[in-house]
Design an enzyme around this catalytic site. Structure first.
Site, PDB file in Angstrom:
ATOM      1  CG  HIS A  96      -4.645  -2.434  -0.224  1.00 11.37           C
ATOM      2  ND1 HIS A  96      -5.617  -3.337   0.163  1.00 11.37           N
ATOM      3  CD2 HIS A  96      -5.102  -1.209   0.161  1.00 11.37           C
ATOM      4  CE1 HIS A  96      -6.606  -2.688   0.749  1.00 11.37           C
ATOM      5  NE2 HIS A  96      -6.320  -1.402   0.766  1.00 11.37           N
ATOM      6  CD  GLU A 169      -3.713  -1.796   3.950  1.00 15.97           C
ATOM      7  OE1 GLU A 169      -4.781  -1.364   3.515  1.00 15.97           O
ATOM      8  OE2 GLU A 169      -3.095  -2.740   3.430  1.00 15.97           O
TER       9      GLU A 169
END
EC number: 5.3.1.1
Length: 254
Positions: A96, A169
């Site tokens: 992430h 993302e």
């Protein structure tokens, strides 16, 4: 036809009691959900024990936000794959952008985590990739993202791709309220799928799940999911309240 994977990433929110309460509302709300939609929740490590009691035996998958590439040892503050499996964790988010930024994780570390995860019986590993605003403004989006894909999947066999979910993302869209347009997101997702075809095969590319993450909400999720190469969403803020997360789920599963 690829399924739609909707994963709530709760980041550093909620005590274990609060997380279990939200999870219970979500479990109750998706009892009769369309089989083509997979619902996932990702609480903090300290909430896994209580949340797993809520999700066990339901159609909601339980995830963890990170893990070590070591199985045990002197790794202060880290958590081993076996510890996550003890609490019934189905999937783990790896790479992430917040872990890359705040914890100093790089492609090499993330790849080690992917390879370690594949040695354990997790159902899925979510590998996150994405560019910063500076990289996008310099026209480097595809170079950065595809390089992260290649590095993250280094030494991963095609037979293991059925357990890999990719999540695009864009860093500039996470928690900012800014969202890539559906066209911008589709362009990157299509490029990722073509890269998988180049690295592996057309079959692998056709079957791999690619989520979008970055300020996804009830107003933009339908447009994003309508694109050919967007197969789900990694959802932050809009997954923190059961009602808003359920609205997103219901909009996609109707």
């Amino acid at each position: 036809m690829r399924k739609v994977f909707l994963a709530g990433n709760w980041k550093m929110h909620y005590t274990s009691v609060e997380a279990a309460d939200v999870a219970k509302q979500i479990v109750d709300g998706v009892y009769n959900i369309n089989n083509n939609v997979v619902v996932m929740v990702t609480p903090t490590f300290t909430s896994l024990c209580k949340v797993c009691r809520v999700t066990k035996g339901t159609n909601v998958l339980l995830g963890a936000q990170n893990m070590s590439y070591e199985n045990s040892g002197a790794r202060t503050s880290e958590i081993a794959p076996s510890m996550l499996l003890e609490f019934g964790v189905d999937y783990v988010i790896l790479g992430h952008s917040e872990c890359r930024t705040y914890l100093g994780e790089n492609d090499e570390i993330i790849n080690k985590k992917v390879l370690t995860g594949l040695k354990h019986p997790f159902k899925y590993l979510i590998l996150c990739v994405g560019e910063t605003l500076e990289e996008r403004e310099k026209g480097k989006t595809l170079d950065v993202v595809l390089n992260q894909v290649r590095n993250g999947l280094a030494s991963v066999y095609e037979s293991d791709l059925q357990r890999i979910i990719l999540a695009y993302e864009p860093v500039w869209a996470i928690g900012t309220g800014k969202t890539a347009t559906k066209e911008e997101a589709q362009e990157v997702h299509k490029a990722i799928r073509l890269e998988i075809q180049s690295l592996y095969s057309k079959s692998a590319a056709d079957n791999i799940i690619i989520q979008y993450g970055g300020s996804v909400n009830v107003d933009n999720v339908e447009g994003l999911m309508g694109e050919n190469d967007i197969d789900g969403a990694l959802i932050g803020g809009s997954s923190l309240k059961a009602d808003s997360f359920l609205k997103i789920i219901n909009k996609i599963s109707k």
